[in-house]
Scaffold this motif. Structure first.
Motif, PDB file in Angstrom:
ATOM      1  N   LYS A  10       3.066  -6.967  10.156  1.00  0.00           N
ATOM      2  CA  LYS A  10       4.027  -7.623   9.255  1.00  0.00           C
ATOM      3  C   LYS A  10       4.369  -6.701   8.087  1.00  0.00           C
ATOM      4  CE  LYS A  10       2.780 -10.473   5.780  1.00  0.00           C
ATOM      5  NZ  LYS A  10       3.550 -10.123   4.565  1.00  0.00           N
ATOM      6  N   LYS A  22       9.472  -3.405   6.134  1.00  0.00           N
ATOM      7  CA  LYS A  22       9.942  -2.191   5.462  1.00  0.00           C
ATOM      8  C   LYS A  22      10.738  -1.312   6.433  1.00  0.00           C
ATOM      9  CE  LYS A  22       6.744  -4.080   2.987  1.00  0.00           C
ATOM     10  NZ  LYS A  22       5.551  -3.405   2.527  1.00  0.00           N
ATOM     11  N   ARG A  49       8.725 -12.363  -0.842  1.00  0.00           N
ATOM     12  CA  ARG A  49       8.710 -11.395  -1.930  1.00  0.00           C
ATOM     13  C   ARG A  49       9.041  -9.984  -1.435  1.00  0.00           C
ATOM     14  NH1 ARG A  49       5.926  -8.218  -5.130  1.00  0.00           N
ATOM     15  NH2 ARG A  49       5.955  -8.708  -7.347  1.00  0.00           N
ATOM     16  N   ARG A  96       4.234  -6.410 -14.854  1.00  0.00           N
ATOM     17  CA  ARG A  96       3.412  -6.021 -13.725  1.00  0.00           C
ATOM     18  C   ARG A  96       4.106  -6.495 -12.465  1.00  0.00           C
ATOM     19  NH1 ARG A  96      -2.365  -5.511 -13.392  1.00  0.00           N
ATOM     20  NH2 ARG A  96      -2.270  -6.621 -11.434  1.00  0.00           N
ATOM     21  N   ASP A 115       7.298  -2.868 -12.262  1.00  0.00           N
ATOM     22  CA  ASP A 115       7.568  -1.807 -13.241  1.00  0.00           C
ATOM     23  C   ASP A 115       7.585  -0.412 -12.604  1.00  0.00           C
ATOM     24  OD1 ASP A 115       4.878  -2.198 -12.753  1.00  0.00           O
ATOM     25  OD2 ASP A 115       4.222  -1.668 -14.769  1.00  0.00           O
ATOM     26  N   MET A 116       6.709  -0.163 -11.648  1.00  0.00           N
ATOM     27  CA  MET A 116       6.671   1.176 -11.051  1.00  0.00           C
ATOM     28  C   MET A 116       7.870   1.421 -10.116  1.00  0.00           C
ATOM     29  SD  MET A 116       2.669   1.943 -10.361  1.00  0.00           S
ATOM     30  CE  MET A 116       2.021   0.330 -10.000  1.00  0.00           C
ATOM     31  N   PHE A 137      -0.924   3.414 -10.325  1.00  0.00           N
ATOM     32  CA  PHE A 137      -1.772   2.762  -9.335  1.00  0.00           C
ATOM     33  C   PHE A 137      -1.090   3.020  -7.995  1.00  0.00           C
ATOM     34  CE2 PHE A 137      -2.568  -0.881  -6.665  1.00  0.00           C
ATOM     35  CZ  PHE A 137      -3.917  -1.127  -6.850  1.00  0.00           C
ATOM     36  N   VAL A 168       1.651  -0.015  -2.892  1.00  0.00           N
ATOM     37  CA  VAL A 168       2.317   0.092  -1.592  1.00  0.00           C
ATOM     38  C   VAL A 168       3.830  -0.053  -1.779  1.00  0.00           C
ATOM     39  CG1 VAL A 168       2.589  -1.075   0.650  1.00  0.00           C
ATOM     40  CG2 VAL A 168       0.301  -0.741  -0.327  1.00  0.00           C
ATOM     41  N   GLY A 169       4.233  -1.144  -2.454  1.00  0.00           N
ATOM     42  CA  GLY A 169       5.653  -1.429  -2.611  1.00  0.00           C
ATOM     43  C   GLY A 169       6.386  -0.353  -3.399  1.00  0.00           C
ATOM     44  N   ALA A 170       5.797   0.108  -4.502  1.00  0.00           N
ATOM     45  CA  ALA A 170       6.470   1.120  -5.320  1.00  0.00           C
ATOM     46  C   ALA A 170       6.587   2.431  -4.550  1.00  0.00           C
ATOM     47  CB  ALA A 170       5.719   1.330  -6.629  1.00  0.00           C
ATOM     48  N   GLU A 228      -1.674   3.722   2.798  1.00  0.00           N
ATOM     49  CA  GLU A 228      -1.912   2.724   3.842  1.00  0.00           C
ATOM     50  C   GLU A 228      -1.288   3.161   5.169  1.00  0.00           C
ATOM     51  OE1 GLU A 228      -2.049   2.008   0.808  1.00  0.00           O
ATOM     52  OE2 GLU A 228      -3.279   0.223   0.538  1.00  0.00           O
ATOM     53  N   THR A 257      -7.563  -5.876   0.493  1.00  0.00           N
ATOM     54  CA  THR A 257      -7.523  -7.189  -0.152  1.00  0.00           C
ATOM     55  C   THR A 257      -7.076  -8.267   0.830  1.00  0.00           C
ATOM     56  OG1 THR A 257      -6.497  -8.486  -1.914  1.00  0.00           O
ATOM     57  CG2 THR A 257      -5.201  -6.658  -1.084  1.00  0.00           C
ATOM     58  N   ASP A 258      -6.256  -7.889   1.812  1.00  0.00           N
ATOM     59  CA  ASP A 258      -5.752  -8.878   2.768  1.00  0.00           C
ATOM     60  C   ASP A 258      -6.827  -9.370   3.738  1.00  0.00           C
ATOM     61  OD1 ASP A 258      -3.337  -8.646   1.540  1.00  0.00           O
ATOM     62  OD2 ASP A 258      -2.289  -7.664   3.193  1.00  0.00           O
ATOM     63  N   LEU A 272      -7.154  -6.114  -6.648  1.00  0.00           N
ATOM     64  CA  LEU A 272      -5.700  -6.038  -6.528  1.00  0.00           C
ATOM     65  C   LEU A 272      -4.988  -7.303  -6.990  1.00  0.00           C
ATOM     66  CD1 LEU A 272      -6.865  -3.927  -4.248  1.00  0.00           C
ATOM     67  CD2 LEU A 272      -4.420  -3.641  -3.920  1.00  0.00           C
ATOM     68  N   PHE A 273      -5.403  -8.435  -6.453  1.00  0.00           N
ATOM     69  CA  PHE A 273      -4.707  -9.682  -6.787  1.00  0.00           C
ATOM     70  C   PHE A 273      -5.726 -10.750  -7.171  1.00  0.00           C
ATOM     71  CE2 PHE A 273      -1.972  -7.666  -3.505  1.00  0.00           C
ATOM     72  CZ  PHE A 273      -0.819  -7.498  -4.256  1.00  0.00           C
ATOM     73  N   ARG A 309      -5.871 -14.303  -5.675  1.00  0.00           N
ATOM     74  CA  ARG A 309      -6.460 -14.476  -4.343  1.00  0.00           C
ATOM     75  C   ARG A 309      -7.653 -15.425  -4.358  1.00  0.00           C
ATOM     76  NH1 ARG A 309      -4.803 -10.143  -0.564  1.00  0.00           N
ATOM     77  NH2 ARG A 309      -2.955 -11.266   0.094  1.00  0.00           N
TER      78      ARG A 309
HETATM   79  C1  UD1 Z   1       1.488  -5.006  -0.136  1.00  0.00           C
HETATM   80  C2  UD1 Z   1       1.275  -5.993   0.975  1.00  0.00           C
HETATM   81  C3  UD1 Z   1       0.169  -6.980   0.643  1.00  0.00           C
HETATM   82  C4  UD1 Z   1      -1.094  -6.213   0.275  1.00  0.00           C
HETATM   83  C5  UD1 Z   1      -0.807  -5.188  -0.825  1.00  0.00           C
HETATM   84  C6  UD1 Z   1      -2.011  -4.318  -1.163  1.00  0.00           C
HETATM   85  C7  UD1 Z   1       3.478  -6.205   1.924  1.00  0.00           C
HETATM   86  C8  UD1 Z   1       4.650  -7.082   2.191  1.00  0.00           C
HETATM   87  N1  UD1 Z   1       2.510  -6.742   1.200  1.00  0.00           N
HETATM   88  O1  UD1 Z   1       1.933  -5.754  -1.282  1.00  0.00           O
HETATM   89  O2  UD1 Z   1      -0.076  -7.815   1.773  1.00  0.00           O
HETATM   90  O3  UD1 Z   1      -2.051  -7.144  -0.184  1.00  0.00           O
HETATM   91  O4  UD1 Z   1       0.263  -4.313  -0.414  1.00  0.00           O
HETATM   92  O5  UD1 Z   1      -2.487  -3.692  -0.016  1.00  0.00           O
HETATM   93  O6  UD1 Z   1       3.418  -5.072   2.373  1.00  0.00           O
HETATM   94  N2  UD1 Z   1       1.856  -3.491  -9.224  1.00  0.00           N
HETATM   95  C9  UD1 Z   1       2.297  -3.240 -10.513  1.00  0.00           C
HETATM   96  N3  UD1 Z   1       3.538  -2.681 -10.682  1.00  0.00           N
HETATM   97  C10 UD1 Z   1       4.343  -2.331  -9.630  1.00  0.00           C
HETATM   98  C11 UD1 Z   1       3.874  -2.570  -8.329  1.00  0.00           C
HETATM   99  C12 UD1 Z   1       2.623  -3.162  -8.158  1.00  0.00           C
HETATM  100  O7  UD1 Z   1       1.609  -3.528 -11.466  1.00  0.00           O
HETATM  101  O8  UD1 Z   1       5.444  -1.814  -9.869  1.00  0.00           O
HETATM  102  C13 UD1 Z   1       0.525  -4.124  -9.038  1.00  0.00           C
HETATM  103  C14 UD1 Z   1       0.640  -5.503  -8.408  1.00  0.00           C
HETATM  104  O9  UD1 Z   1       0.896  -6.517  -9.348  1.00  0.00           O
HETATM  105  C15 UD1 Z   1      -0.718  -5.644  -7.763  1.00  0.00           C
HETATM  106  C16 UD1 Z   1      -1.062  -4.214  -7.345  1.00  0.00           C
HETATM  107  O10 UD1 Z   1      -0.217  -3.365  -8.116  1.00  0.00           O
HETATM  108  O11 UD1 Z   1      -1.674  -6.081  -8.681  1.00  0.00           O
HETATM  109  C17 UD1 Z   1      -0.883  -3.951  -5.874  1.00  0.00           C
HETATM  110  O12 UD1 Z   1       0.451  -4.109  -5.520  1.00  0.00           O
HETATM  111  P1  UD1 Z   1       1.137  -3.312  -4.305  1.00  0.00           P
HETATM  112  O13 UD1 Z   1       0.205  -2.286  -3.755  1.00  0.00           O
HETATM  113  O14 UD1 Z   1       2.471  -2.879  -4.762  1.00  0.00           O
HETATM  114  O15 UD1 Z   1       1.266  -4.470  -3.237  1.00  0.00           O
HETATM  115  P2  UD1 Z   1       2.567  -4.996  -2.539  1.00  0.00           P
HETATM  116  O16 UD1 Z   1       3.409  -3.874  -2.069  1.00  0.00           O
HETATM  117  O17 UD1 Z   1       3.189  -6.049  -3.393  1.00  0.00           O
END
Ligand code: UD1
Length: 423
Positions: A22, A27, A94, A123, A126-127, A163, A166-168, A191, A306-307, A329-330, A333
């Motif tokens: 998933k 992505k 999201r 948070r 921002d990245m 940090f 993943v998303g950034a 990852e 974390t998942d 991470l979260f 959770r």
């Molecule tokens: C992705 C996964 C999620 C997984 C997570 C960590 C998807 C759809 N989701 O989420 O299942 O649990 O990776 O492996 O792929 N953060 C910031 N600023 C930013 C971006 C992130 O502060 O700009 C913080 C977030 O609030 C969180 C932490 O960084 O506390 C981890 O987030 P991130 O690695 O970005 O997770 P996602 O991409 O949201």
């Protein structure tokens, strides 16, 4: 209202197959926006989030054909996609935010609704925002939307992430592949899903060095071309099956998985007393005793995911001894712990730590899944609890686990899907 009804006490035995991830496929779907023409993605999981992302791409002007029987997506991207991702879709998923990078890079604009609870600069995003700004995009927020635009082609930039998000990493990567010059992302996420998208982008003609390391070096190209790409196996679904085997004292062979993507989690199961065998296309987990409690610390890959944290809390809740689980991470959770307590689990949380004291028995009760992985953890607990556990919030589970109920049934679990009134 749909529910899952699980009656505990069955040992799970047999074989299951794991679909594509998933967290990768969504992505990969967004990445197709980077090239006009028809891209094909295979090993696509049959989950709700794929449908939501398909709808989002259609609204951006893409033709999307989902052959679920063949686990294939065919995405026809127009010369000039639209650039607005509406709130009605973003609030359901999201991960919709992942269209941000490709849209800014390809059409110079993206209006993406802010996922609930997020604000520009807060948070969470921002990245992403900082990375795009460094490449010359203007990013503001208005009426609940993140508005990003670039009058000219994006320019290369060096980014150091606070940090390894993943998303950034994905947003900046997908923007950098079409930017002018060589970009560097330092402290990038590593990852397997990041490696997967890098491989797909390389297949489209992107120039990326350092794939799988924490420094990605991306030389922007003028244009990319469509591609055919197979989604990496879902390591979290695979890990969930591994815990299901261990918690029920079962014997489950998981096919279509990569054991090396789950090294720490499988190692933890071995510490808990399971026998874990790597196979060419997956692994086998056997357990013939009550599990021993195992401490967990979640961290970015290659740390413990974390998942898989809720699933391991479920395991620890029936283990011999006590375990300390640290969530880095979260924090939200741990909300799932209150539901687990309804089954009799002894879990105490303090900030981002949870102390789990194993009990010899849980007892079935109605519980609510608050997110995908919490749902998985509650189903696992239900498999071992005495009597019947009714899991509400099934929609969350459907977002991440395709065909969970029939697969569990085939392994011998007593589980069915029903409505709240007939259970
Ligand atoms: C992705 C996964 C999620 C997984 C997570 C960590 C998807 C759809 N989701 O989420 O299942 O649990 O990776 O492996 O792929 N953060 C910031 N600023 C930013 C971006 C992130 O502060 O700009 C913080 C977030 O609030 C969180 C932490 O960084 O506390 C981890 O987030 P991130 O690695 O970005 O997770 P996602 O991409 O949201």
């Amino acid at each position: 209202m749909e529910v899952l009804r699980v009656t505990g006490g069955q040992r799970l035995t047999g074989e299951v197959s794991v679909p594509g991830a998933k967290n990768s496929v969504l992505k990969l779907m967004a990445a197709t926006l980077l090239a006009p023409g028809v891209s094909t993605i295979t090993n696509v999981p049959g989950i709700l989030d794929v449908e939501i992302m398909a709808e989002l791409l259609r609204r951006l002007g893409c033709g999307v054909e989902h052959r679920s029987d063949e686990a294939t997506l065919r995405i026809d991207v127009p010369e000039r996609p639209d650039h607005r991702a509406d709130y009605d879709l973003v609030r359901r998923m999201r991960a919709s935010i992942c269209v941000l990078g490709p849209l800014v890079a390809r059409v110079g604009a993206a209006d993406v609704a802010l996922p609930g609870g997020d604000n520009i600069g807060s948070r969470g995003l921002d990245m992403h925002v900082d990375g795009l700004r460094r490449m010359g995009a203007e990013v503001t927020s208005e009426h609940g939307y993140l508005l990003a635009s670039a009058r000219n082609r994006l320019t290369s930039a060096e980014t150091w992430l606070d940090f390894p998000s993943v998303g950034a990493t994905e947003t900046i990567l997908m923007a950098a592949v079409l930017a002018d010059g060589t970009s560097v992302i330092d402290n990038a996420a590593r990852e397997p899903e990041i490696v997967d998208i890098c491989r797909m982008l390389q297949g489209m003609g992107a120039q990326i060095d350092g794939v799988g390391t924490s420094t990605l070096r991306i030389e922007g190209v003028d244009e990319l071309h469509p591609v055919e790409h197979a989604t990496v196996p879902d390591r979290i679904v695979a890990g969930t099956w591994a815990v299901a085997a261990a918690i029920t004292g079962g014997d489950v062979t998981v096919h279509g998985a990569q054991a090396d993507h789950l090294s720490i989690a499988l190692e933890k199961l071995a510490t808990a007393g399971a026998s874990v065998e790597s196979l060419p296309d997956g692994f086998r987990v056997r357990m013939d005793r009550r599990p021993a409690a195992v401490d967990i610390v979640t961290l970015p890959y290659p740390g413990f995911p974390t998942d898989l944290q809720p699933q391991f809390i479920a395991l620890n809740s029936v283990a011999e001894g006590a375990a300390l689980v640290t969530e880095n991470l979260f924090e939200a959770r741990f909300r799932f712990v209150q539901e687990l307590a309804r089954l009799g689990a002894d879990v105490r949380t303090d900030g981002h730590h949870a102390l789990v004291r194993g009990r010899s028995m849980l007892s079935g009760a109605p519980v609510e899944a608050t997110d995908i992985r919490a749902g998985a953890g509650l189903v696992l607990a239900g498999l071992i609890a005495e009597g019947t556990t009714t899991v509400y919030g099934v929609g969350h589970i459907d977002r991440g686990y395709a065909g969970l109920v029939p697969a569990l049934q085939s392994l011998g679990a007593d589980i069915e899907r029903g409505t709240a009134t007939d259970v």
